[in-house]
Scaffold this motif. Structure first.
Motif, PDB file in Angstrom:
ATOM      1  N   LEU A   1      52.717  31.120  38.916  1.00 25.66           N
ATOM      2  CA  LEU A   1      52.443  32.146  39.923  1.00 25.66           C
ATOM      3  C   LEU A   1      51.530  31.644  41.028  1.00 25.66           C
ATOM      4  O   LEU A   1      51.327  32.341  42.023  1.00 25.66           O
ATOM      5  CB  LEU A   1      51.810  33.380  39.259  1.00 25.66           C
ATOM      6  CG  LEU A   1      52.733  34.217  38.381  1.00 25.66           C
ATOM      7  CD1 LEU A   1      51.940  35.277  37.628  1.00 25.66           C
ATOM      8  CD2 LEU A   1      53.820  34.883  39.201  1.00 25.66           C
ATOM      9  N   ASP A   2      50.940  30.448  40.864  1.00 29.96           N
ATOM     10  CA  ASP A   2      50.019  29.933  41.880  1.00 29.96           C
ATOM     11  C   ASP A   2      50.650  29.864  43.270  1.00 29.96           C
ATOM     12  O   ASP A   2      49.998  30.202  44.264  1.00 29.96           O
ATOM     13  CB  ASP A   2      49.510  28.554  41.460  1.00 29.96           C
ATOM     14  CG  ASP A   2      48.470  28.653  40.348  1.00 29.96           C
ATOM     15  OD1 ASP A   2      47.938  29.759  40.138  1.00 29.96           O
ATOM     16  OD2 ASP A   2      48.207  27.631  39.683  1.00 29.96           O
TER      17      ASP A   2
ATOM     18  N   ILE B   1      50.487  37.730  46.779  1.00 33.74           N
ATOM     19  CA  ILE B   1      49.878  38.793  45.962  1.00 33.74           C
ATOM     20  C   ILE B   1      48.582  39.273  46.601  1.00 33.74           C
ATOM     21  O   ILE B   1      48.306  40.474  46.655  1.00 33.74           O
ATOM     22  CB  ILE B   1      49.630  38.280  44.526  1.00 33.74           C
ATOM     23  CG1 ILE B   1      50.954  37.919  43.843  1.00 33.74           C
ATOM     24  CG2 ILE B   1      48.887  39.327  43.701  1.00 33.74           C
ATOM     25  CD1 ILE B   1      50.786  37.251  42.487  1.00 33.74           C
ATOM     26  N   GLU B   2      47.776  38.352  47.120  1.00 28.57           N
ATOM     27  CA  GLU B   2      46.518  38.743  47.765  1.00 28.57           C
ATOM     28  C   GLU B   2      46.778  39.569  49.018  1.00 28.57           C
ATOM     29  O   GLU B   2      46.007  40.486  49.331  1.00 28.57           O
ATOM     30  CB  GLU B   2      45.704  37.500  48.102  1.00 28.57           C
ATOM     31  CG  GLU B   2      45.066  36.850  46.880  1.00 28.57           C
ATOM     32  CD  GLU B   2      43.976  35.874  47.274  1.00 28.57           C
ATOM     33  OE1 GLU B   2      44.182  35.138  48.254  1.00 28.57           O
ATOM     34  OE2 GLU B   2      42.939  35.843  46.595  1.00 28.57           O
TER      35      GLU B   2
ATOM     36  N   ARG C   1      48.535  52.453  45.633  1.00 29.80           N
ATOM     37  CA  ARG C   1      48.167  51.047  45.609  1.00 29.80           C
ATOM     38  C   ARG C   1      48.944  50.319  44.516  1.00 29.80           C
ATOM     39  O   ARG C   1      49.446  50.925  43.586  1.00 29.80           O
ATOM     40  CB  ARG C   1      46.659  50.893  45.401  1.00 29.80           C
ATOM     41  CG  ARG C   1      45.855  51.462  46.578  1.00 29.80           C
ATOM     42  CD  ARG C   1      44.366  51.368  46.350  1.00 29.80           C
ATOM     43  NE  ARG C   1      43.637  51.912  47.491  1.00 29.80           N
ATOM     44  CZ  ARG C   1      42.318  52.055  47.537  1.00 29.80           C
ATOM     45  NH1 ARG C   1      41.579  51.670  46.507  1.00 29.80           N
ATOM     46  NH2 ARG C   1      41.737  52.555  48.600  1.00 29.80           N
ATOM     47  N   HIS C   2      49.023  49.006  44.639  1.00 33.41           N
ATOM     48  CA  HIS C   2      49.799  48.193  43.709  1.00 33.41           C
ATOM     49  C   HIS C   2      49.150  48.151  42.324  1.00 33.41           C
ATOM     50  O   HIS C   2      47.959  47.863  42.196  1.00 33.41           O
ATOM     51  CB  HIS C   2      49.927  46.764  44.234  1.00 33.41           C
ATOM     52  CG  HIS C   2      50.905  46.618  45.355  1.00 33.41           C
ATOM     53  ND1 HIS C   2      50.573  46.886  46.667  1.00 33.41           N
ATOM     54  CD2 HIS C   2      52.216  46.241  45.357  1.00 33.41           C
ATOM     55  CE1 HIS C   2      51.622  46.663  47.434  1.00 33.41           C
ATOM     56  NE2 HIS C   2      52.639  46.275  46.674  1.00 33.41           N
ATOM     57  N   THR C   3      49.938  48.427  41.337  1.00 34.39           N
ATOM     58  CA  THR C   3      49.546  48.151  39.962  1.00 34.39           C
ATOM     59  C   THR C   3      50.120  46.793  39.574  1.00 34.39           C
ATOM     60  O   THR C   3      50.956  46.223  40.290  1.00 34.39           O
ATOM     61  CB  THR C   3      50.085  49.227  39.010  1.00 34.39           C
ATOM     62  OG1 THR C   3      51.533  49.212  39.078  1.00 34.39           O
ATOM     63  CG2 THR C   3      49.588  50.617  39.405  1.00 34.39           C
ATOM     64  N   SER C   4      49.693  46.270  38.422  1.00 35.94           N
ATOM     65  CA  SER C   4      50.237  44.988  37.965  1.00 35.94           C
ATOM     66  C   SER C   4      51.743  45.085  37.744  1.00 35.94           C
ATOM     67  O   SER C   4      52.493  44.143  38.043  1.00 35.94           O
ATOM     68  CB  SER C   4      49.540  44.570  36.668  1.00 35.94           C
ATOM     69  OG  SER C   4      48.178  44.326  36.901  1.00 35.94           O
TER      70      SER C   4
ATOM     71  N   ARG D   1      58.015  43.607  42.238  1.00 32.78           N
ATOM     72  CA  ARG D   1      58.282  43.038  43.560  1.00 32.78           C
ATOM     73  C   ARG D   1      58.504  41.526  43.474  1.00 32.78           C
ATOM     74  O   ARG D   1      59.339  40.970  44.197  1.00 32.78           O
ATOM     75  CB  ARG D   1      57.123  43.351  44.509  1.00 32.78           C
ATOM     76  CG  ARG D   1      56.989  44.832  44.844  1.00 32.78           C
ATOM     77  CD  ARG D   1      56.018  45.056  45.986  1.00 32.78           C
ATOM     78  NE  ARG D   1      56.531  44.507  47.240  1.00 32.78           N
ATOM     79  CZ  ARG D   1      55.867  44.554  48.401  1.00 32.78           C
ATOM     80  NH1 ARG D   1      54.671  45.138  48.457  1.00 32.78           N
ATOM     81  NH2 ARG D   1      56.391  44.045  49.493  1.00 32.78           N
ATOM     82  N   LEU D   2      57.750  40.858  42.611  1.00 34.68           N
ATOM     83  CA  LEU D   2      57.928  39.410  42.477  1.00 34.68           C
ATOM     84  C   LEU D   2      59.314  39.061  41.937  1.00 34.68           C
ATOM     85  O   LEU D   2      59.955  38.118  42.404  1.00 34.68           O
ATOM     86  CB  LEU D   2      56.850  38.841  41.548  1.00 34.68           C
ATOM     87  CG  LEU D   2      55.432  38.745  42.128  1.00 34.68           C
ATOM     88  CD1 LEU D   2      54.441  38.343  41.043  1.00 34.68           C
ATOM     89  CD2 LEU D   2      55.373  37.751  43.282  1.00 34.68           C
TER      90      LEU D   2
END
Length: 487
Positions: free
Chosen positions: A57-58, A64-65, A79-82, A88-89
Motif C-alpha cells: 500500500l506504500d 490515501i492521505e 468522512r472516509h472509514t477504513s 475505493r482502492l
C-alpha cells in the motif's frame, strides 16, 4: 543466525590454519556462513530498532492521505472509514489487498498524522497582548432560565481575564463587550487574537475578512487583531482555559440576573478578584503581573465608540418593523409602509425616520421564539418578580374576563406560579399561542397547568386548533374502569 561462541570458534579455527571446508565441517555450518563471519569487521552491538517492512500500500499512501485531507472540510458523518478506503482502492485503483491489511495501514497512518497535528508550539505572549473567545452558560434572567453567552478577554502574560455576559456573538455584542472591558482596565491591548468563528470576522486562507462594524471599532481604538487557524484552539489556549475557569467559579450554580448592565459591572470586579493567586508557572501573583500588562496598554481614545449597526426596514400596515424574521418592533401607525432606519446595538433597537429623527427605542430581542413589543408578554418576567403590579398591568387587561377573574382570585404565591407558567411558555411559543392555550386550559379544566399549556400552545403555534370529533365522546367507560374493586 549463530551465536557468538560459534562465531568465535570459526575465527579461532581460521587463525589455527584450518581451511574453510574444515571449519564448516568442525562447526556444523555452511561454507557461506564461515565466509560471512570471517569477512565481518564490526561486531558492535546494534540498536534493536524494529525494521520497517514495505507494504504493497506504500505506493498509494499519497492518495490515501489526500482523501483524509479532504475529510477535514467534510461533515464528520461523511468522512472516509477504513472500509470505504478499502472499497475505493479495490474498485477505483484495482489494488489486490485484503481489507484487514487496509485497516491496519490506515490506522497506523492516522496515528502518525495525529501525533504531528497534536504537537503544539510553546507560544510566548508579550505584556499587553490579549486573546478573546466566547463561552456559554445558563442564567436566571428575571427568573427565567436562559442560556446566554459570555465574552472573555484574557492577557496570557499575566493570566488575568475579564468577562461580560452578552445575548449573542454578533459584532454588536463583541464590540460592546470589548468597549466595556477597555474602559474598565483603562487602556487598549496592543493585539487581540480571536477565534476563527466569532461574529467579528474570520480568516479564509491567508485573507482576513471582518465585519464593517468591527473594522471601524478596531480603527477607532487602534489595536491590531488576528484570527487563529481553523481547528487550532491551542493558538488561544489561555482564553479557552479562562472561559472554563470563569464558568466554573462565577456562573456555577446559574447566576441570578435582574439587570444585565449592573450585573456586568460587578462581573468585572469579580473577574479581577479571581486573579489574587500565584501564576501557574511564574509563581508571582497574577494581579502583580497584570501591572506589566497595564503599562503595555495604549490609551483610550478621546471619544468612546458607539457599537451600532444601521439597517433599513419597511414598516408594515401596523407601523411595525420585523427583524430576523420573527421579532417585531412597533414604531408609529402613521409610519405604516415607510422605510425606516433601524439602529441595532447589543441590547437595544432604535427606530428612526429616514431624516434621522428618533421614533422610539426597544429592548433588543434574541432567540427563535416570536416576539412583539406590543405584546403584553414583555411584562411577564417582571411581574413574576413583582406580582403586586398585576392589577394594573397590560398583561391583565389583554386577557379575557374569565381567565382574568381566575388569576385575580389566586393568592400571591399561586398567582406567581401561574405567571411563571405563562412567562416560560411565551418564551417558547409567543404571546398569542400562549394566551390561546391558557384560555383553552381554563375553559376545559378550570385552572392552568404546565402540561396542558405546553401542548395546546404548541398546537396553536403550529397552526392547529382544537380537535373536533364527529361523534360525542363518552368517557363513562373510564369511570367504570377506575371503580373496579371499589377504588
Amino acid at each position: 543466525m549463530i551465536g557468538m561462541p560459534a562465531i568465535n570458534s570459526i575465527r579461532q579455527l581460521r587463525r589455527d590454519g584450518l581451511s574453510i571446508t574444515d571449519i564448516a565441517s568442525a562447526t556444523g555450518v555452511s561454507c557461506d556462513t564461515v565466509y560471512k563471519y570471517l569477512k565481518k569487521d564490526d561486531f558492535s552491538p546494534q540498536l534493536p530498532a524494529k525494521q520497517k517492512r514495505a507494504s504493497k500500500l506504500d505506493p498509494y499512501r499519497p492518495l490515501i492521505e489526500s482523501w483524509l485531507d479532504e475529510d477535514r472540510s467534510n461533515w464528520k458523518k461523511q468522512r472516509h472509514t477504513s472500509r470505504r478506503i478499502y472499497q475505493r482502492l479495490t474498485e477505483e485503483c484495482g489494488v489486490a489487498v485484503s481489507e484487514s491489511a487496509v485497516n491496519r495501514y490506515v490506522k497506523k497512518l492516522k496515528e502518525a498524522r495525529k501525533s504531528k497535528e497534536d504537537a503544539y508550539l510553546d507560544l510566548d505572549w508579550a505584556p499587553g497582548e490579549a486573546q478573546a473567545d466566547f463561552g456559554e452558560a445558563d442564567f436566571y434572567l428575571l427568573g427565567t432560565r436562559t442560556r446566554m453567552r459570555y465574552f472573555v478577554v484574557t492577557f496570557p502574560y499575566s493570566n488575568v481575564g475579564f468577562a461580560q455576559v452578552l445575548p449573542s456573538e454578533n459584532s454588536e455584542c463583541v464590540c460592546e463587550g470589548l468597549k466595556k472591558i477597555f474602559e474598565y482596565i483603562g487602556g487598549v491591548p496592543a493585539r487581540i487574537v480571536f477565534d476563527n468563528a466569532t461574529g467579528v470576522g474570520r480568516r479564509v486562507c491567508k485573507e482576513v475578512r471582518t465585519t464593517d462594524l468591527f473594522g471601524a471599532f478596531a480603527a477607532h481604538y487602534d489595536f491590531a487583531y488576528s484570527f487563529c487557524n481553523p481547528a487550532s484552539g491551542n493558538e488561544k489556549g489561555n482564553v479557552e482555559n479562562k472561559v472554563g475557569f470563569i464558568g466554573r467559579n462565577l456562573f456555577t450554580p446559574p447566576a441570578q440576573v435582574h439587570n444585565i448592565d449592573i450585573f456586568n459591572k460587578h462581573l468585572l470586579d469579580k473577574c479581577l478578584r479571581l486573579s489574587d493567586k500565584p501564576h501557574w508557572i511564574k509563581g508571582e501573583p497574577e494581579s502583580q503581573l497584570f501591572v506589566e500588562d497595564s503599562f503595555a496598554l495604549s490609551g483610550l481614545p478621546a471619544k468612546p465608540f458607539d457599537p451600532v449597526r444601521y439597517v433599513s426596514a419597511r414598516a408594515n400596515k401596523q407601523g411595525k418593523i420585523c427583524l430576523c424574521g420573527h421579532h417585531y418592533y412597533s414604531s408609529d401607525p402613521s409610519l405604516a409602509g415607510k422605510t425606516l432606519i433601524v439602529a441595532l446595538r447589543a441590547f437595544s433597537v432604535s427606530i428612526h425616520t429616514d431624516d434621522g429623527a428618533l421614533v422610539c427605542e426597544h429592548r433588543r430581542a434574541y432567540g427563535d421564539a416570536p416576539t412583539d413589543t406590543t405584546d403584553p408578554a414583555s411584562q411577564l418576567p417582571l411581574l413574576c418578580v413583582k406580582p403586586g403590579g398585576w392589577k394594573n398591568s397590560k398583561a391583565r387587561s389583554a386577557i379575557d374576563d374569565d381567565l382574568r377573574g381566575y388569576l385575580d382570585s389566586l393568592e400571591s404565591g399561586e398567582l406567581k406560579a401561574s405567571l411563571r407558567l405563562l412567562r416560560d411558555e411565551c418564551a417558547k411559543s409567543g404571546w398569542e399561542a400562549t394566551l390561546g392555550a391558557a384560555e383553552l386550559a381554563y375553559s376545559s379544566t378550570g385552572r392552568i397547568d404546565g402540561a396542558s399549556l405546553s401542548v395546546s400552545a404548541a398546537r396553536i403555534a403550529g397552526g392547529a386548533s382544537c380537535i373536533n370529533y364527529d361523534d360525542p365522546i363518552d368517557l363513562s367507560v373510564y369511570d367504570v374502569a377506575l371503580n373496579i374493586g371499589g377504588r
